[in-house]
Structures are given as C-alpha cells and as structure tokens.
Design a protein around this motif. Structure first.
Motif, mmCIF file in Angstrom:
data_model
loop_
_atom_site.group_PDB
_atom_site.id
_atom_site.type_symbol
_atom_site.label_atom_id
_atom_site.label_comp_id
_atom_site.label_asym_id
_atom_site.label_seq_id
_atom_site.Cartn_x
_atom_site.Cartn_y
_atom_site.Cartn_z
ATOM 1 N N ARG A 45 0.850 -1.186 0.000
ATOM 2 C CA ARG A 45 0.000 0.000 0.000
ATOM 3 C C ARG A 45 0.892 1.245 0.000
ATOM 4 N N GLU A 46 0.512 2.214 -0.819
ATOM 5 C CA GLU A 46 1.327 3.417 -1.045
ATOM 6 C C GLU A 46 0.570 4.642 -0.559
ATOM 7 N N LEU A 47 1.239 5.483 0.216
ATOM 8 C CA LEU A 47 0.632 6.723 0.681
ATOM 9 C C LEU A 47 0.607 7.736 -0.460
ATOM 10 N N VAL A 48 -0.566 8.240 -0.750
ATOM 11 C CA VAL A 48 -0.737 9.186 -1.854
ATOM 12 C C VAL A 48 -0.656 10.623 -1.358
ATOM 13 N N VAL A 49 -1.408 10.924 -0.307
ATOM 14 C CA VAL A 49 -1.433 12.282 0.231
ATOM 15 C C VAL A 49 -2.175 12.257 1.559
ATOM 16 N N GLY A 50 -1.858 13.228 2.420
ATOM 17 C CA GLY A 50 -2.570 13.351 3.674
ATOM 18 C C GLY A 50 -2.944 14.790 3.958
ATOM 19 N N ILE A 51 -3.836 14.955 4.931
ATOM 20 C CA ILE A 51 -4.221 16.292 5.371
ATOM 21 C C ILE A 51 -4.350 16.244 6.893
ATOM 22 N N THR A 52 -3.701 17.186 7.561
ATOM 23 C CA THR A 52 -3.728 17.192 9.019
ATOM 24 C C THR A 52 -5.071 17.701 9.535
ATOM 25 N N ALA A 53 -5.252 17.580 10.825
ATOM 26 C CA ALA A 53 -6.483 18.067 11.441
ATOM 27 C C ALA A 53 -6.661 19.568 11.205
ATOM 28 N N SER A 54 -5.559 20.281 11.109
ATOM 29 C CA SER A 54 -5.618 21.727 10.889
ATOM 30 C C SER A 54 -5.667 22.112 9.418
ATOM 31 N N GLY A 55 -5.642 21.101 8.535
ATOM 32 C CA GLY A 55 -5.806 21.374 7.113
ATOM 33 C C GLY A 55 -4.527 21.478 6.302
ATOM 34 N N ASP A 56 -3.388 21.179 6.897
ATOM 35 C CA ASP A 56 -2.133 21.198 6.147
ATOM 36 C C ASP A 56 -2.010 19.939 5.291
ATOM 37 N N ILE A 57 -1.546 20.140 4.062
ATOM 38 C CA ILE A 57 -1.354 19.012 3.152
ATOM 39 C C ILE A 57 0.020 18.397 3.427
ATOM 40 N N ILE A 58 0.067 17.092 3.537
ATOM 41 C CA ILE A 58 1.309 16.405 3.864
ATOM 42 C C ILE A 58 1.495 15.198 2.957
#
Length: 116
Positions: A45-58
C-alpha cells in the motif's frame, strides 16, 4: 465502532477526473489526520497524500503532484480526493485512513481503473 465509508469508484479514460469521498461515523473527525493510500495487486500500500487536522497538506506523492487534491469538510465528517488528468498508472484500490495517535481506521477501499 468507527467506520469510514468510501464512494466514487469508477472506470475512466486517461485524462479524465474522479472524486473519491470518505465519510466517517462515530469518531471526532476534526481531530484526525486523514490520508489516502492506494494499492495494486502484489504491491505494498502506497501513501498518496494526507491532510492534518488543521488542514495542512502532507506527504504528497511526487507522481500525483499537480493532479490530485485532498480536502476535508469537518462539519460533514468527510474527506475528498479529487483526481484530475488520470493516468493508467493511477489504477489501484484507494483507501482512506484516519489516524490520531494510536487510533487508526481504514475505509473498505474504492476501485479506480484508468483505461482507454
């Protein structure tokens, strides 16, 4: 018991768009980091994108930069993955993931197939 319900599966031609949705129940969604992963058979499984609770893209995957956008609507307990200019190599099962400390939940997966 928390659940993540996914929608938006589809078969599309290269260059087209799809939007995946992840809807959470029974969690304090606004506190969780939300991630989208993808997996093809016989691969990890590959991580594509994330978003923090505060809305920052990671953790945006290089191969999807400029094409994929993650967003969230805390009031509706929903997260989204907008995928534009899809390519055949984007074909995979996509999973949403909610993470807060030791707590982690997965959606059931949404199949995205890109083919002419």
């Amino acid at each position: 018991q928390a659940h993540l319900v996914q929608s938006g599966a589809g078969l599309v031609q290269p260059g087209r768009s799809l939007k995946l949705t992840c809807t959470a129940t029974d969690i304090s969604f606004e506190l969780y980091e939300i991630n989208w992963y993808r997996q093809v058979p016989a691969q990890e499984r590959e991580l594509v994108v994330g978003i923090t609770a505060s809305g920052d893209i990671i953790n945006l995957l290089d191969s999807v930069k400029g094409r994929f956008t993650i967003s969230r609507d805390n009031a509706k307990k929903m997260a989204f993955l907008q995928m534009n200019d899809l390519k055949s190599e984007d074909s995979a099962m996509y999973f949403c993931n909610a993470r807060l400390g030791v707590y982690m939940y997965w959606g059931e997966g949404t199949l995205v197939a890109v083919s002419s």
